[in-house]
Design an enzyme around this catalytic site. Sequence first.
Site, PDB file in Angstrom:
ATOM      1  N   ALA A 166     -23.542  39.011 127.403  1.00 49.04           N
ATOM      2  CA  ALA A 166     -23.130  37.628 127.134  1.00 49.04           C
ATOM      3  C   ALA A 166     -21.770  37.574 126.458  1.00 49.04           C
ATOM      4  CB  ALA A 166     -24.188  36.926 126.284  1.00 49.04           C
ATOM      5  N   ARG A 167     -21.699  37.901 125.150  1.00 45.12           N
ATOM      6  CA  ARG A 167     -20.464  37.690 124.396  1.00 45.12           C
ATOM      7  C   ARG A 167     -19.276  38.450 124.972  1.00 45.12           C
ATOM      8  NH1 ARG A 167     -22.864  39.165 118.645  1.00 45.12           N
ATOM      9  NH2 ARG A 167     -24.157  40.422 120.047  1.00 45.12           N
ATOM     10  N   GLN A 182     -32.065  28.862 133.744  1.00 47.21           N
ATOM     11  CA  GLN A 182     -32.954  29.033 132.598  1.00 47.21           C
ATOM     12  C   GLN A 182     -33.616  27.697 132.303  1.00 47.21           C
ATOM     13  OE1 GLN A 182     -31.689  29.140 128.349  1.00 47.21           O
ATOM     14  NE2 GLN A 182     -32.285  31.296 128.455  1.00 47.21           N
ATOM     15  N   TYR A 220     -38.467  28.370 120.576  1.00 46.51           N
ATOM     16  CA  TYR A 220     -38.543  27.172 121.395  1.00 46.51           C
ATOM     17  C   TYR A 220     -40.038  26.863 121.601  1.00 46.51           C
ATOM     18  CZ  TYR A 220     -33.523  26.981 122.521  1.00 46.51           C
ATOM     19  OH  TYR A 220     -32.160  26.848 122.462  1.00 46.51           O
TER      20      TYR A 220
END
Length: 391
Positions: free
Chosen positions: A349-350, A104, A174
Amino acid sequence: MDRLPTPPDVFGQARLGPLTLRNRIIKAATFEGMTKGALVSDDLVEFHRKHAAGGIGMTTVAYCAAAPEGRTERDQIWMRPDALPGLRRLTDAVHAEGAAASAQIGHAGPVANGKSNRVPALGPSASFNPQAMQATRRATPADIERVTAAHAQAALLAIEAGFDAIEIHLGHNYFASSFLSPKINKRRDGYGGSLANRAKVALGVTRAVRDAVGDRVAILAKFNMDDGVPGGLWLDESLQVAQWIERDGGVDALELTAGSSLLNPMYLFRGDAPIREFAATFNQPMRLGIKLVGDRFIRTYPYREVYLLDSARQFRAALKLPLVLLGGISQRTTMDLAMAEGFQFVAMARALLREPDLINRIQRDSATRSLCIHCNKCMPTIFTGTHCVLA
């Protein structure tokens, strides 16, 4: 009557640009907090090796900053020759387990920690970040050109390090995402005002990366459907930007996300808000401030499976581009639902932080349920090495 096409098997092989994955399950980028000195550690290699051994098709290394001032803190990796030996060790370890590796790359923009990086954060407009207690400098056209070129160079370095895919960060306010936001971007030049102007950075970055790497690796973009902030980017505008990205051919897939690391981070994560745990990671007086008013920033949103699906359906209907569904996918039924809804990949993810081998177990037994309780107490552990506190 025409028969509906059979949805793909989430555990079957899948093409992503020039890449073939062993299945359609991607380990989503979660900042690992294991890069002291902005370099790969043994812990980081093992973190991704375990996820690869656990059965995912591709793991995503987060976060590889395109430029040193684009880090959210000084120990994050930024793409430079010194980082390549460690990144090569990481990709070799992932490949040995049969999975692909994605880097990434991005620039944190106004989310960057200027104090830690020892250089001001960059944003579309001059502003003050109350979280970091710092001013954000307005990016000049020369800054924008430099950051755009840095993404292309970072992508080339990622190929040299053995990565199979590049994920361009276009989300969470971002750098590129902050230009898209009418709440953050107050410019009156060619990078502000109209949506076409605000989209120039995102489109320029994806085009620069594609021009640099061609079809040597798969290119994805992590893309905000909405910021979850009044006055921020919303679905009507983000759908149009996604269509422009598709038209330009800069990416092979979009991973759909939401929320603002700058203004509303829990909008992406959903579940409990770990205010006390976040406060404990700071020194006074920040610790007290977070305890007193943290709920204004670290808000609570109820968790449910596939919680981004309703928004993502609108993108699926408007685009032909392969899409990655993210958000609340922790069991076989929701993986299959994503396939039936027309998404080509799912990202997790988690749930994988608690159980890196969850995918192998789901493949063996489709009734397997994740042990993740969505307490989000893993989130503050990014400062000490990301992990599930219950594992």
